[in-house]
Enzyme design. Structure first.
Site, mmCIF file in Angstrom:
data_model
loop_
_atom_site.group_PDB
_atom_site.id
_atom_site.type_symbol
_atom_site.label_atom_id
_atom_site.label_comp_id
_atom_site.label_asym_id
_atom_site.label_seq_id
_atom_site.Cartn_x
_atom_site.Cartn_y
_atom_site.Cartn_z
ATOM 1 N N HIS A 1 0.861 -1.180 0.000
ATOM 2 C CA HIS A 1 0.000 0.000 0.000
ATOM 3 C C HIS A 1 0.901 1.235 0.000
ATOM 4 O O HIS A 1 1.846 1.303 0.784
ATOM 5 C CB HIS A 1 -0.906 -0.023 1.231
ATOM 6 C CG HIS A 1 -1.822 1.145 1.329
ATOM 7 N ND1 HIS A 1 -2.966 1.266 0.579
ATOM 8 C CD2 HIS A 1 -1.754 2.270 2.087
ATOM 9 C CE1 HIS A 1 -3.569 2.416 0.866
ATOM 10 N NE2 HIS A 1 -2.848 3.043 1.781
ATOM 11 N N GLU B 1 8.803 1.018 -3.135
ATOM 12 C CA GLU B 1 7.980 -0.194 -3.145
ATOM 13 C C GLU B 1 8.748 -1.352 -3.770
ATOM 14 O O GLU B 1 8.749 -2.488 -3.262
ATOM 15 C CB GLU B 1 6.688 0.045 -3.941
ATOM 16 C CG GLU B 1 5.729 1.021 -3.280
ATOM 17 C CD GLU B 1 4.530 1.297 -4.159
ATOM 18 O OE1 GLU B 1 4.021 0.366 -4.801
ATOM 19 O OE2 GLU B 1 4.084 2.455 -4.188
HETATM 20 C C1 GRF Z 1 1.340 1.678 -7.153
HETATM 21 O O1 GRF Z 1 1.121 3.030 -6.864
HETATM 22 C C2 GRF Z 1 1.306 0.919 -5.869
HETATM 23 O O2 GRF Z 1 1.561 1.757 -4.778
HETATM 24 C C3 GRF Z 1 -0.084 0.428 -5.746
HETATM 25 O O3 GRF Z 1 -0.523 0.218 -7.076
HETATM 26 C C4 GRF Z 1 0.156 1.148 -7.947
HETATM 27 C C5 GRF Z 1 0.564 0.512 -9.238
HETATM 28 O O4 GRF Z 1 1.473 -0.504 -8.953
HETATM 29 N N1 GRF Z 1 -0.064 -0.765 -4.964
HETATM 30 P P1 GRF Z 1 2.097 -1.451 -10.113
HETATM 31 O O5 GRF Z 1 3.026 -0.589 -10.951
HETATM 32 O O6 GRF Z 1 0.940 -1.959 -10.955
HETATM 33 O O7 GRF Z 1 2.812 -2.511 -9.364
#
Ligand code: GRF
Length: 196
Positions: A109, A174
């Protein structure tokens, strides 16, 4: 070796970070990448890595969440995963689905939970004038974005930050945090990881 199913809705950059780390670390292997949107770019990116992919479009199910989740669970269970990683998965899951996988389902998150559960986390951090922001990996439980914390990484909020600039800074963290947490989780270590 632990088998990991990854649930996505969009670009799948977190999915790719997990997949690359599993290939490097050999501690687990991806057995499925599944999306609730057949056009999710992450599906092509996963397929390009040779990972089995699937899509269960949630739209035909309308408001019948249970029916959508039954179709989703059928795809997931067919690959017999030990661990599920939600990675940019944007559907709210019912308690029934969560109970099915509780204790082996993770989510990332884009906020320092318990601050800002739900959506628009970066806009809320900016509006609050926070000095820092970040991301959290947690176990998924029936309460949205509130399960046991498994990891956190922080970023500074800089003068003039826009939502997009902050989101990009957090997203980079992340990609560092999620694989490190998965490595631990795969060997049964649930000690929260706080990245420096
Ligand atoms: C990102 O902002 C992440 O924080 C949330 O979903 C968004 C897209 O993530 N969990 P990703 O590039 O599809 O992994």
């Amino acid at each position: 070796m632990k088998q990991v199913a990854i649930l996505i809705s969009g670009g799948g950059s977190n999915m790719l970070a997990l997949v690359r780390d599993m290939a490097e670390g050999g501690y687990a292997r991806p057995v499925l990448v599944v999306a609730n949107d057949p056009t999710a770019k992450g599906l092509e990116r996963a397929a390009a890595q040779g990972i089995p992919v699937a899509a269960v479009d949630h739209r035909p199910f309308g408001r019948d969440r249970e029916a959508f989740e039954a179709a989703l669970a059928a795809k997931i269970d067919a690959t017999n995963p030990d661990i599920l990683c939600l990675a940019g998965f944007m559907r709210i899951l019912t308690p029934g689905f969560i109970r099915r996988y509780q204790g082996r389902m993770l989510n990332i998150h884009p906020s320092l939970l318990p601050k800002y559960p739900g959506l628009h986390t970066h806009a809320r951090a900016l509006a609050a004038g926070d000095a820092e922001a970040g991301c959290t990996v947690h176990e998924v439980t029936a309460e949205l974005d509130a399960g046991p914390l498994l990891g956190q990484a922080r970023v500074p909020v800089l003068p003039g930050d826009t939502e997009d600039r902050l989101a990009a800074r957090v997203l980079a963290r992340e990609h560092q945090l999620y694989p490190r947490v998965l490595r631990r989780f795969a060997v049964g270590d649930r000690t929260p990881l706080l990245l420096p």
